[in-house]
Design a protein around this motif. Sequence first.
Motif, PDB file in Angstrom:
ATOM      1  N   TYR A 297       0.647  -1.493  -0.368  1.00  0.00           N
ATOM      2  CA  TYR A 297       0.306  -0.406  -0.110  1.00  0.00           C
ATOM      3  C   TYR A 297       0.362   1.680   0.359  1.00  0.00           C
ATOM      4  CZ  TYR A 297      -3.611  -3.350   1.506  1.00  0.00           C
ATOM      5  OH  TYR A 297      -4.181  -4.240   1.376  1.00  0.00           O
TER       6      TYR A 297
ATOM      7  N   TYR B 117       1.211   5.326   1.173  1.00  0.00           N
ATOM      8  CA  TYR B 117      -0.307   6.247   1.838  1.00  0.00           C
ATOM      9  C   TYR B 117       1.612   7.574   1.622  1.00  0.00           C
ATOM     10  CZ  TYR B 117      -1.875   2.902   4.702  1.00  0.00           C
ATOM     11  OH  TYR B 117      -2.353   1.377   5.237  1.00  0.00           O
TER      12      TYR B 117
ATOM     13  N   ALA C 104      -5.966   0.237   8.859  1.00  0.00           N
ATOM     14  CA  ALA C 104      -4.738   1.293   7.653  1.00  0.00           C
ATOM     15  C   ALA C 104      -4.419   1.968   7.977  1.00  0.00           C
ATOM     16  CB  ALA C 104      -5.570   2.165   6.675  1.00  0.00           C
TER      17      ALA C 104
ATOM     18  N   CYS D 147       1.319   9.819  10.270  1.00  0.00           N
ATOM     19  CA  CYS D 147       2.894   9.481   9.772  1.00  0.00           C
ATOM     20  C   CYS D 147       3.989   9.712  10.080  1.00  0.00           C
ATOM     21  CB  CYS D 147       2.715  11.103   9.353  1.00  0.00           C
ATOM     22  SG  CYS D 147       4.847  11.591   7.895  1.00  0.00           S
TER      23      CYS D 147
ATOM     24  N   LEU E 214      -2.032  10.910   7.600  1.00  0.00           N
ATOM     25  CA  LEU E 214      -1.857  10.491   6.636  1.00  0.00           C
ATOM     26  C   LEU E 214      -3.308   9.218   5.914  1.00  0.00           C
ATOM     27  CD1 LEU E 214       0.624   7.312   7.444  1.00  0.00           C
ATOM     28  CD2 LEU E 214       0.822   8.974   6.112  1.00  0.00           C
ATOM     29  N   ARG E 215      -3.329   9.127   4.212  1.00  0.00           N
ATOM     30  CA  ARG E 215      -4.155   8.942   3.593  1.00  0.00           C
ATOM     31  C   ARG E 215      -3.745   8.048   2.786  1.00  0.00           C
ATOM     32  NH1 ARG E 215      -3.526  11.764  -1.965  1.00  0.00           N
ATOM     33  NH2 ARG E 215      -2.405  12.700  -1.294  1.00  0.00           N
ATOM     34  N   LYS E 216      -4.406   6.826   2.021  1.00  0.00           N
ATOM     35  CA  LYS E 216      -3.878   6.289   1.228  1.00  0.00           C
ATOM     36  C   LYS E 216      -4.011   6.995  -0.208  1.00  0.00           C
ATOM     37  CE  LYS E 216      -5.272   1.091   3.226  1.00  0.00           C
ATOM     38  NZ  LYS E 216      -5.850  -0.108   2.880  1.00  0.00           N
TER      39      LYS E 216
END
Length: 101
Positions: free
Chosen positions: A4, A6, A25, A29, A36-38
């Motif tokens: 994944y 990020y 998930a 950070c 954080l975002r995917k």
Amino acid sequence: MPTYQYACSACGHEFDIVQKFSDDALTECPKCSGELRKVFSAVGIVFKGSGFYRTDSRSSSSSTVSSTTTSSSSSSTESKTESKTSESKPAAASTPAPAAS
């Protein structure tokens, strides 16, 4: 296990991590403790060639019908052409040659 990607919303730090499907998930950070975002991107696999589509496994009856129609129409065209050429031949070829004495 899938990888994944990020990205941090606060500092812009981007990284990849290998996680199990069952893992939660990441939300924090590792550099600045920001949110954080995917990151979603294009799929990295492309299926090309035959055998990957639903119609590839079906019987070829529809293609056989079209090829039969095409071949029969071309055969009839050839027979018409042959009959025209035989009609245009001179009659001298069909008369017997004179007997030699």
